[in-house]
Design an enzyme around this catalytic site. Structure first.
Site, PDB file in Angstrom:
ATOM      1  N   ASP A 216      -1.122   9.423 -10.637  1.00 48.69           N
ATOM      2  CA  ASP A 216      -1.159   8.332 -11.628  1.00 48.69           C
ATOM      3  C   ASP A 216       0.257   7.894 -12.010  1.00 48.69           C
ATOM      4  O   ASP A 216       0.546   6.699 -12.126  1.00 48.69           O
ATOM      5  CB  ASP A 216      -1.890   8.793 -12.904  1.00 48.69           C
ATOM      6  CG  ASP A 216      -3.390   8.939 -12.676  1.00 48.69           C
ATOM      7  OD1 ASP A 216      -3.862   8.492 -11.606  1.00 48.69           O
ATOM      8  OD2 ASP A 216      -4.069   9.494 -13.554  1.00 48.69           O
TER       9      ASP A 216
ATOM     10  N   HIS B 224      -3.780  14.775  -9.481  1.00 46.10           N
ATOM     11  CA  HIS B 224      -4.056  13.371  -9.841  1.00 46.10           C
ATOM     12  C   HIS B 224      -3.135  12.812 -10.922  1.00 46.10           C
ATOM     13  O   HIS B 224      -2.721  11.666 -10.835  1.00 46.10           O
ATOM     14  CB  HIS B 224      -5.523  13.217 -10.250  1.00 46.10           C
ATOM     15  CG  HIS B 224      -6.391  12.787  -9.117  1.00 46.10           C
ATOM     16  ND1 HIS B 224      -6.757  13.641  -8.091  1.00 46.10           N
ATOM     17  CD2 HIS B 224      -6.946  11.590  -8.815  1.00 46.10           C
ATOM     18  CE1 HIS B 224      -7.501  12.986  -7.226  1.00 46.10           C
ATOM     19  NE2 HIS B 224      -7.641  11.746  -7.640  1.00 46.10           N
TER      20      HIS B 224
ATOM     21  N   ASN C  20      -1.771  13.141  -4.298  1.00 45.97           N
ATOM     22  CA  ASN C  20      -2.867  13.593  -5.178  1.00 45.97           C
ATOM     23  C   ASN C  20      -3.280  15.025  -4.855  1.00 45.97           C
ATOM     24  O   ASN C  20      -3.430  15.857  -5.747  1.00 45.97           O
ATOM     25  CB  ASN C  20      -4.100  12.703  -4.981  1.00 45.97           C
ATOM     26  CG  ASN C  20      -4.096  11.511  -5.913  1.00 45.97           C
ATOM     27  OD1 ASN C  20      -3.453  11.546  -6.953  1.00 45.97           O
ATOM     28  ND2 ASN C  20      -4.802  10.469  -5.540  1.00 45.97           N
TER      29      ASN C  20
ATOM     30  N   ASP D 145       0.867  -1.192   0.000  1.00 45.78           N
ATOM     31  CA  ASP D 145       0.000   0.000   0.000  1.00 45.78           C
ATOM     32  C   ASP D 145       0.899   1.235   0.000  1.00 45.78           C
ATOM     33  O   ASP D 145       1.763   1.386   0.879  1.00 45.78           O
ATOM     34  CB  ASP D 145      -0.883  -0.028   1.268  1.00 45.78           C
ATOM     35  CG  ASP D 145      -1.909   1.099   1.272  1.00 45.78           C
ATOM     36  OD1 ASP D 145      -3.111   0.788   1.221  1.00 45.78           O
ATOM     37  OD2 ASP D 145      -1.504   2.276   1.327  1.00 45.78           O
TER      38      ASP D 145
ATOM     39  N   GLU E 213      -4.530   2.399  -4.338  1.00 40.82           N
ATOM     40  CA  GLU E 213      -3.062   2.419  -4.296  1.00 40.82           C
ATOM     41  C   GLU E 213      -2.530   1.176  -3.605  1.00 40.82           C
ATOM     42  O   GLU E 213      -1.483   1.203  -2.975  1.00 40.82           O
ATOM     43  CB  GLU E 213      -2.513   3.691  -3.624  1.00 40.82           C
ATOM     44  CG  GLU E 213      -3.473   4.472  -2.740  1.00 40.82           C
ATOM     45  CD  GLU E 213      -3.872   3.753  -1.459  1.00 40.82           C
ATOM     46  OE1 GLU E 213      -4.800   2.921  -1.560  1.00 40.82           O
ATOM     47  OE2 GLU E 213      -3.290   4.038  -0.395  1.00 40.82           O
TER      48      GLU E 213
END
Ligand SMILES: Nc1nc2c(ncn2[C@@H]2O[C@H](COP(=O)(O)OP(=O)(O)OP(=O)(O)O)[C@@H](O)[C@H]2O)c(=O)[nH]1
Length: 391
Positions: free
Chosen positions: A270, A266, A261, A253, A296
């Site tokens: 990504d 964002h 973010n 994680d 994630e």
């Protein structure tokens, strides 16, 4: 072949036209139904229209043009056939290699058509069949390449070989009347229209089916497998592990991902997800699996690996990511479980539950790998163990 010479040429021509038009209609309807994927058919479709135009040139010329004009539309048949077959050969390439440069196809096909128009019955009657043979060879080559993946490609290769045989015979054989050659050409065109359309459509449909099947099990952002794709493979690997070996999973994680973010946007988030997948893959064996578990979170499946081996893989990934110069810097936490553990006993649900529990413990400190139970179970405490967001 006596029957063949008695076939009514007008009936043959009518059949040929009906078949050519039907096949073109099927292709157009298919194209309309394809939506976004329609571009895969277009080059082939242009080829089919050129071949249809070649079929229609003479009858339409006779029907529409005034006799007084004395235009011989049969002169454009060969150039159209050559150009049409060339577009179809390129259409097969588009299907097997993806989009291509249209400008090159247009230039080559125009050159072929102009050369065919110029040499027609002026230089040597064998030049045209020889040109046809060259385009035929291209058709066969591309059909064979398609045939490696789709049986429709093999059908195309057979049909193109029949065409080639006929053209070679035209080059080498002498003494056939033009009517006889014309009849054979019409018959051959029908064979080609039928089998080439069937072969091409089979390739197209199978290609679309394969792509849909791959898309259904792939995460579009990272290219890693998604949960749907990973689960059956994990189930299979656990069964294999039960018989001959071990298996460990690493549930990862990313830390403070929300703040990446929120602060950097964002698109940057990504990119971090993509970078994690690229870096992690570089640390894995070919038999290991990496999938996006959600958001994630990622699951790494390590067949034939003990807990200790899985810990060292997770730490290697952590180290690789830490050494990466690219911004933004990020870390991840991991919970590890092994299929042969007493708590798990090769049970998939237990395996995932234990890994998840240990990930929960690892998330308390972050940038940590946890592979055992117990209150102070973190194996490796991070130097960067703060709750500060990554920057
Ligand atoms: N950019 C991007 N963000 C995603 C994607 N999928 C999920 N997220 C975001 O990931 C974030 C996950 O946030 P949290 O679950 O709070 O996790 P976190 O911020 O890493 O916190 P900790 O796990 O406790 O360190 C959410 O803000 C989601 O919107 C994605 O595909 N792209």
């Amino acid at each position: 072949m006596e029957w063949f010479n008695h076939l009514d040429p007008d009936a043959l021509l009518a059949f040929n036209l009906i078949l050519g038009i039907s096949m073109s209609v099927i292709l157009v309807v298919t194209r309309l139904g394809l939506g976004n994927a329609a571009g895969r058919v277009d080059v082939w479709l242009v080829g089919s229209f050129l071949l249809l135009a070649a079929r229609l040139a003479v009858p339409l010329g006779q029907l529409l043009l005034p006799v007084a004009w004395e235009v011989d539309t049969s002169e454009i048949v060969f150039p159209l056939v050559l150009a049409g077959l060339y577009w179809q050969a390129e259409g097969m390439r588009v299907l097997h290699r993806g989009p291509t440069r249209l400008r090159r196809i247009v230039i080559v096909s125009l050159t072929l058509a102009v050369v065919a128009g110029l040499v027609q019955s002026r230089i040597d009657e064998r030049v045209l069949p020889a040109l046809l043979c060259a385009v035929n060879l291209l058709l066969i080559r591309n059909a064979v390449l398609l045939g490696r993946h789709f049986w429709g490609g093999r059908l195309l290769a057979v049909a193109a070989s029949i065409l080639l045989t006929f053209n070679v015979l035209m080059v080498t054989a002498a003494g056939h009347s033009p009517e006889e050659i014309g009849r054979r050409a019409l018959l051959l065109e029908m064979v080609w229209a039928l089998f080439s359309t069937a072969g091409f459509l089979q390739c197209l449909y199978q290609d679309i089916r394969d792509r849909l099947a791959a898309a259904a099990v792939t995460d579009a952002l990272t290219g890693a497998m998604n949960r749907t794709g990973l689960m059956p493979m994990l189930r299979r690997d656990i069964e294999l592990a039960r018989r001959d070996g071990d298996l460990s999973v690493v549930l990862c994680d990313l830390d403070h991902f929300k703040s990446i973010n929120d602060t950097l946007g964002h698109p940057t988030g990504d990119k971090v997800l993509q970078r994690f997948v690229a870096k992690a893959k570089g640390c894995l064996r070919a038999s290991d699996l990496l999938g996006r578990w959600g958001g994630e979170e990622f699951l790494v499946v390590l067949p034939k690996s003990t807990l200790a081996e899985a810990v060292s893989v997770a730490e290697r990934v952590q180290q690789t990511i830490a050494e990466c110069e690219a911004a933004p810097k990020f870390t991840f936490s991991a919970g590890i479980a092994c299929a042969s553990e007493a708590r798990v006993r090769y049970n998939l649900e237990e395996l995932l539950a234990v890994a998840d529990e240990r990930l929960y413990v690892a998330k308390r400190t972050r940038n940590t790998v946890v592979s055992t139970d117990g209150p102070a179970s973190s194996q490796r405490e991070s130097e960067q163990r703060s709750d500060e967001p990554a920057s």
